[in-house]
Enzyme design. Structure first.
Site, mmCIF file in Angstrom:
data_model
loop_
_atom_site.group_PDB
_atom_site.id
_atom_site.type_symbol
_atom_site.label_atom_id
_atom_site.label_comp_id
_atom_site.label_asym_id
_atom_site.label_seq_id
_atom_site.Cartn_x
_atom_site.Cartn_y
_atom_site.Cartn_z
ATOM 1 N N ASP A 95 5.489 30.369 -30.662
ATOM 2 C CA ASP A 95 6.589 30.832 -31.501
ATOM 3 C C ASP A 95 6.162 30.642 -32.955
ATOM 4 O O ASP A 95 5.486 29.669 -33.278
ATOM 5 C CB ASP A 95 7.834 29.999 -31.189
ATOM 6 C CG ASP A 95 8.939 30.259 -32.175
ATOM 7 O OD1 ASP A 95 9.315 31.428 -32.320
ATOM 8 O OD2 ASP A 95 9.402 29.293 -32.814
ATOM 9 N N CYS A 97 3.489 1.719 2.762
ATOM 10 C CA CYS A 97 4.778 1.044 2.591
ATOM 11 C C CYS A 97 5.731 1.951 1.816
ATOM 12 O O CYS A 97 6.901 2.122 2.185
ATOM 13 C CB CYS A 97 4.596 -0.271 1.837
ATOM 14 S SG CYS A 97 3.487 -1.443 2.621
ATOM 15 N N CYS A 121 0.848 -1.193 0.000
ATOM 16 C CA CYS A 121 0.000 0.000 0.000
ATOM 17 C C CYS A 121 0.881 1.240 0.000
ATOM 18 O O CYS A 121 2.101 1.149 0.066
ATOM 19 C CB CYS A 121 -0.921 0.017 1.222
ATOM 20 S SG CYS A 121 -0.032 0.163 2.774
#
Length: 741
Positions: free
Chosen positions: A441, A27, A24
């Site tokens: 640009d 951990c 999980c």
């Protein structure tokens, strides 16, 4: 990419460790905390990818990192090949499937006996014990083992909750059977979806122990498979690279692996083969399928001098390619690395979820204890108190919380890679939501960045003659304008004698016995060629359109005006409309003169133009917009855009541009199609929305269900099913991103 090689980054190194044993987000948070306690170490642990990205000082041995992970109760390995990663993952899925099948087969009769009193024949409770014991012990062993390991290191995680819940239900039942009244032959009891107020040790909960274990195993199995599917896009990307190549060494063709391929080697690519590395075509001609990079379905014709990219497919002729970048330096490898880095990162919302989940489990354990005490104080028996506490432990598992962000990020970035969008990191997702202005640009982004002949005005001469003579002369020059003039004449070009290049002015030479001058008016006048009023008028008109005029003259008179211009990409107008549709105001930014910029802006539908700017001014313009309170996205492709890309709130580089621009950006569009910018913004926003929806439901689920469990209104088995379902909902919601278009 399964692993990234250890790379030198100045005085530090980086490595991706493959971590096993995590169940999980708690951990992952714990391992991350342990690693970050080491001097000079910066670690980010991802539960979904099961990877730890670690930046560590050059003097620190990687063994220290592995030991630190082991001390936290988990296992870690140095980078391993993708094939090994897949094999390990497949073994884990197979082992989980075995446990699930056994657990399901044994749990069905246990649950059926508990739910249907008519099936409760004499001694049914002892048969239930026999069937439930392997489920609560062997099948649930991964939860017990992880819980014990974590407890040894003073930590509690999701497995602690599951293990405690299953153990409590099973132990209570055994005690009730052996010490209490539940073991008497002929005993029966009904089934309830809520905590039943029973008679103490006369009730058993074996169906809870077996059912919860089976539901959680099913949830974890589905989760594991879903995680593999989420990473499929990245694996597909890596699968595009060729494993072997045919190399010309001392005139002989030698078959080598891609790892043995060096730079500046000649590689033979036959029709149907993938190109093994980036390079330049040395000889041969063919059509190359570059759709995996550009998204364009039509193969591109290549010949000597053309660049080709590793992973593309040679469709027709035989090519000999001189390698320029191999292995991890190829464009394909860099793409995969960018995707993996993005998947391993953490959005701010995920960091918040990690912090919450790290304190959530201890709080839940305390809440379960208080639940037991509360029910006992209220005068209820151990049956109700224990049942409610087990429900609290099971329903509170924060696995859905832990999966909410990583799964969405994995699927979103993977889908982006398939669509030609490389997301540099999860924080990009949060930036796209706020952007309200997009600065484009001009050259190479809105336009093709390549000059072409757009108009010819002939005066006292034949137009074809003007074009032919000018093309003949300009074909000897490498200037972009000269190349456009030369390519503007498709026919045969006469020979040129006495060619001369006049720097910054134009060219002169003798064509078919006549001295011809091509260039600026100043050059023609210097060469004694009269420009005349008519040509001067054509010259002024050409400038008014935003094009670049070139004069052509011979025999003392200017004979025509050739107009070259950077052409707008076919898709730019549609792209601007799509960006407007997303609520973004487009701004055209260019170093070209005002008239040229306005001509392009009008063609694609942009109202706001900033022209005649130097590279440094582009940066200033982005900052000026930010100072106005705007959140700016900048789209560019050149080295001169790098500073502005880096300064923008969201930098978007075209993959057809320079490496510098891509390094400075947050998003890279693999193709040069500006429409993909809108796709990138939409995908980023959709991924962020998915993460937020996942977190909402994960939090809402826990917050809403916990009081119900504490109140004894939720059976432990139903809690286990609901908990597993919540994880599946979160993963399923993330997988919907795979259908994004």
């Amino acid at each position: 990419m399964s692993s990234a090689p250890t790379t030198d980054a100045g005085s530090t190194h980086e490595v991706d460790l493959a971590v096993t044993g995590m169940t999980c987000a708690s951990c992952a948070h714990r391992i991350e905390r342990k690693l970050n306690k080491l001097d000079g170490v910066r670690a980010s642990v991802n539960y979904a990818t099961e990877k730890a990205h670690v930046v560590f000082p050059a003097g620190l041995d990687t063994e220290v990192l592995l030991e630190t992970v082991a001390q936290a109760g988990y296992a870690a390995e140095l980078p391993r090949p993708q094939a090994d990663d897949d094999a390990v993952s497949e073994r884990e899925v197979a082992a989980l499937r075995r446990r699930l099948l056994v657990a399901a087969a044994l749990s069905v009769p246990v649950v059926a006996l508990a739910m249907v009193p008519a099936l409760q024949l004499t001694g049914w409770q002892w048969w239930s014990l026999v069937l439930a014991t392997p489920v609560a012990t062997w099948a649930a062993w991964p939860f017990h083992r992880a819980a014990v390991t974590n407890l040894r290191h003073g930590a509690v995680t999701m497995d602690t909750l599951v293990s405690m819940g299953v153990t409590a239900a099973y132990t209570w039942s055994v005690v009730a059977l052996t010490v209490g009244d539940a073991g008497h032959l002929g005993m029966t009891h009904g089934f309830s979806w809520t905590a039943e107020r029973g008679d103490g040790l006369s009730m058993i909960y074996l169906e809870v122990a077996a059912g919860v274990t089976t539901f959680l195993l099913a949830g974890r199995y589905a989760e594991k498979r879903a995680k593999r599917r989420a990473g499929a896009a990245l694996r597909a990307l890596l699968a595009l690279s060729a494993a072997e190549a045919t190399v010309l060494r001392e005139g002989q063709e030698v078959r080598v692996t891609a790892e043995d391929l060096g730079v500046d080697e000649l590689v033979v690519v036959r029709p149907g083969e993938r190109i093994a590395a980036d390079g330049v075509v040395e000889s041969g001609a063919s059509a190359v399928d570059a759709s995996m990079l550009t998204g364009e379905p039509v193969p591109v014709d290549v010949g000597p001098g053309d660049e080709v990219t590793g992973g593309c497919v040679n469709t027709s002729g035989r090519l000999v390619v001189r390698t320029t970048r191999v292995g991890s330096d190829t464009a394909l490898a860099q793409m995969a690395r960018l995707v993996e880095e993005a998947q391993q990162g953490k959005a701010e919302v995920q960091r918040l979820a990690d912090r919450v989940s790290s304190v959530f489990v201890p709080v839940v354990v305390g809440l379960a204890m208080l639940t037991v005490l509360g029910w006992l104080v209220a005068g209820e028996g151990w049956t109700v108190a224990l049942s409610a506490a087990v429900s609290v432990l099971v329903i509170a598992c924060p696995c859905a919380l832990g999966l909410a962000t990583p799964t969405a990020l994995m699927v979103g970035t993977g889908r982006g890679a398939q669509l030609g969008v490389l997301i540099r990191g999860p924080e990009v997702l949060e930036q796209t939501r706020r952007v309200d202005t997009v600065v484009l640009d001009k050259t190479g982004t809105v336009t093709t960045g390549r000059m072409s002949l757009v108009d010819v005005v002939a005066i006292d001469a034949d137009e074809q003659d003007v074009r032919r003579r000018a093309a003949a002369l300009e074909s000897a020059s490498e200037h972009p304008i000269a190349r456009a003039v030369a390519e503007g004449w498709p026919g045969e070009r006469p020979e040129v004698v006495g060619f001369a290049n006049h720097e910054g002015l134009g060219v002169t030479g003798e064509v078919e016995g006549t001295r011809v001058v091509v260039g600026k008016a100043a050059l023609l006048e210097r060469e004694g060629v009269n420009v005349g009023d008519e040509v001067a008028a054509a010259l002024a008109a050409a400038r008014g359109t935003g094009g670049t005029p070139v004069l052509v003259g011979w025999d003392g008179h200017a004979r025509g005006v050739l107009v070259v211009a950077d052409t707008v990409k076919e898709t730019s107008g549609e792209a601007v409309a799509l960006l407007r549709g997303l609520g973004l105001e487009p701004v055209l930014l260019t170093g070209d003169h005002e008239q040229a910029a306005r001509t392009v802006a009008a063609e694609v539908g942009i109202d706001r133009v900033v022209a005649d700017v130097l590279p440094a001014d582009k940066l200033a313009e982005v900052r000026r917009l930010q100072a106005e309170g705007r959140v700016v996205a900048m789209v560019g492709d050149g080295v001169n855009d790098a500073a502005a890309l880096a300064a923008a709130d969201l930098g978007i580089a075209l993959g057809t541009g320079t490496d510098v621009a891509m390094e400075a950006s947050d998003l890279t569009l693999v193709s040069g199609d500006l429409r993909v910018a809108a796709t990138a913004v939409r995908l980023s926003r959709r991924t962020l929305a998915t993460i937020r929806a996942n977190l909402f439901w994960a939090f809402a689920y826990n917050v809403a269900a916990l009081p119900v469990a504490v109140a004894g209104l939720l059976s432990p088995m139903l809690a286990g099913a609901a908990m597993a379902a919540s994880s599946l909902v979160v993963v399923g919601n993330s997988l919907r991103l795979r259908a994004f278009r």
